[in-house]
Design a protein around this motif. Structure first.
Motif, mmCIF file in Angstrom:
data_model
loop_
_atom_site.group_PDB
_atom_site.id
_atom_site.type_symbol
_atom_site.label_atom_id
_atom_site.label_comp_id
_atom_site.label_asym_id
_atom_site.label_seq_id
_atom_site.Cartn_x
_atom_site.Cartn_y
_atom_site.Cartn_z
ATOM 1 N N HIS A 40 0.852 -1.199 0.000
ATOM 2 C CA HIS A 40 0.000 0.000 0.000
ATOM 3 C C HIS A 40 0.887 1.247 0.000
ATOM 4 O O HIS A 40 2.055 1.183 0.381
ATOM 5 N N GLU A 92 2.296 -0.603 4.668
ATOM 6 C CA GLU A 92 1.974 0.766 4.218
ATOM 7 C C GLU A 92 3.267 1.552 4.001
ATOM 8 O O GLU A 92 4.035 1.779 4.937
ATOM 9 N N HIS A 99 -2.703 -3.144 -3.340
ATOM 10 C CA HIS A 99 -4.035 -2.905 -2.798
ATOM 11 C C HIS A 99 -5.063 -2.643 -3.907
ATOM 12 O O HIS A 99 -6.147 -3.227 -3.903
ATOM 13 N N ASP A 159 -3.857 2.911 -4.535
ATOM 14 C CA ASP A 159 -2.474 2.681 -4.095
ATOM 15 C C ASP A 159 -2.003 1.254 -4.394
ATOM 16 O O ASP A 159 -2.821 0.347 -4.442
HETATM 17 ZN ZN LIG Z 1 -4.071 0.680 0.617
#
Ligand SMILES: [Zn+2]
Length: 282
Positions: free
Chosen positions: A120, A195, A246, A259
């Motif tokens: 992500h 992330e 993602h 993303d």
């Molecule tokens: Zn994401």
């Protein structure tokens, strides 16, 4: 003219069949996408364009990496531990202790460990007009991991290459629309989430949906740490996880995300091969 129309319809139909939507390729009994790991990776790592558009039919992935996906892990616990200690990397930076297994789900009555490594970007902050000069430096406050604590991912990874675990890889998390809205609680533990810190700029769009990402999208240090996280999570499973974006996981679902933006798969797979070679030296 009529024949031409039939040909056009035929060609259009073929195009429609080829453009697969990952959520429609998911087998809920096996708890995985259809096809070999290579087929799944090519489906789940298709390039994500601005506004989350995905037009690539399949991701172009390095041949050596595709071979790796079906190979054994090929490194020992001792080698990883020596590498980590030489580099002063702590368990908190790599999703937890490599001695404990990663999260799992039940599939066909059996316990199966996580299968997917989801990449992500945080898509924040949304800035007007342009990026500050120092987004890749310690001085940019969003690279300070103290501010990233929300347990919507396993690990946060700053543009400086520093990382922080907010949920151990052994803990099941759901972080995509597909997991939360479609698969539900039985999917908790199937996906590992990372992330990467990446700001956005507008216009076009506005502060709520700023679509413009920096170029390059991520730093070398981020790719290197991401590769290490991928290796550590795969080691804890005992085989290579399938990487995914993602946006691909949620493609076609309402309000799906865009993303990661400007992610370079070749840089990622090169770093995986390089870090793996480095670990093998120990
Ligand atoms: Zn994401």
């Amino acid at each position: 003219m009529k024949n031409l129309l039939i040909i056009i319809l035929f060609v259009f139909n073929i195009t429609k069949i080829e453009a697969q939507i990952p959520s429609q390729e998911f087998d809920k009994v096996k708890m995985e996408y259809k096809g070999t790991k290579a087929v799944q990776a090519k489906l789940l790592m298709r390039h994500v364009e601005m506004w989350g558009k995905i037009s690539e039919k399949e991701a172009k992935l390095d041949a050596a990496y595709l071979d790796l996906l079906i190979s054994s892990i090929g490194i020992t616990k001792e080698q990883i531990q020596k590498y980590l200690s030489f580099k002063n990397i702590t368990n908190n930076e790599i999703g937890g202790d490599i001695n404990s297994p990663i999260s799992s789900v039940t599939a066909g009555g059996k316990k199966v460990f996580a299968k997917y490594f989801v990449i992500h970007d945080v898509s924040t902050p949304a800035l007007e007009h342009n990026f500050p000069q120092d987004i890749n430096e310690e001085s940019w406050s969003f690279n300070n991991l103290d501010r990233w604590n929300k347990k919507v991912t396993h690990v946060y990874l700053a543009r400086t290459g520093k990382s922080k675990t907010v949920a151990d890889f052994s803990e099941g998390l759901r972080a995509t629309k597909f997991e939360l809205k479609k698969l539900g609680i039985p999917s908790r533990g199937l996906y590992i989430h990372i992330e990467l810190i990446q700001p956005r700029v507008y216009p076009p769009g506005n502060a709520g949906n700023a679509p413009v990402a920096p170029k390059p999208g991520f730093t070398e240090a981020q790719y290197e740490r991401l590769a290490l996280l991928y290796i550590c999570s795969s080691f804890r499973k005992g085989e290579w996880l399938v990487p995914a974006f993602h946006a691909n996981i949620d493609q076609g679902l309402n309000d799906s995300h865009d993303d990661p933006q400007n992610f370079e798969t070749q840089k990622f797979t090169d770093k995986v091969m390089q870090v793996l070679l480095d670990i093998k030296k120990y």
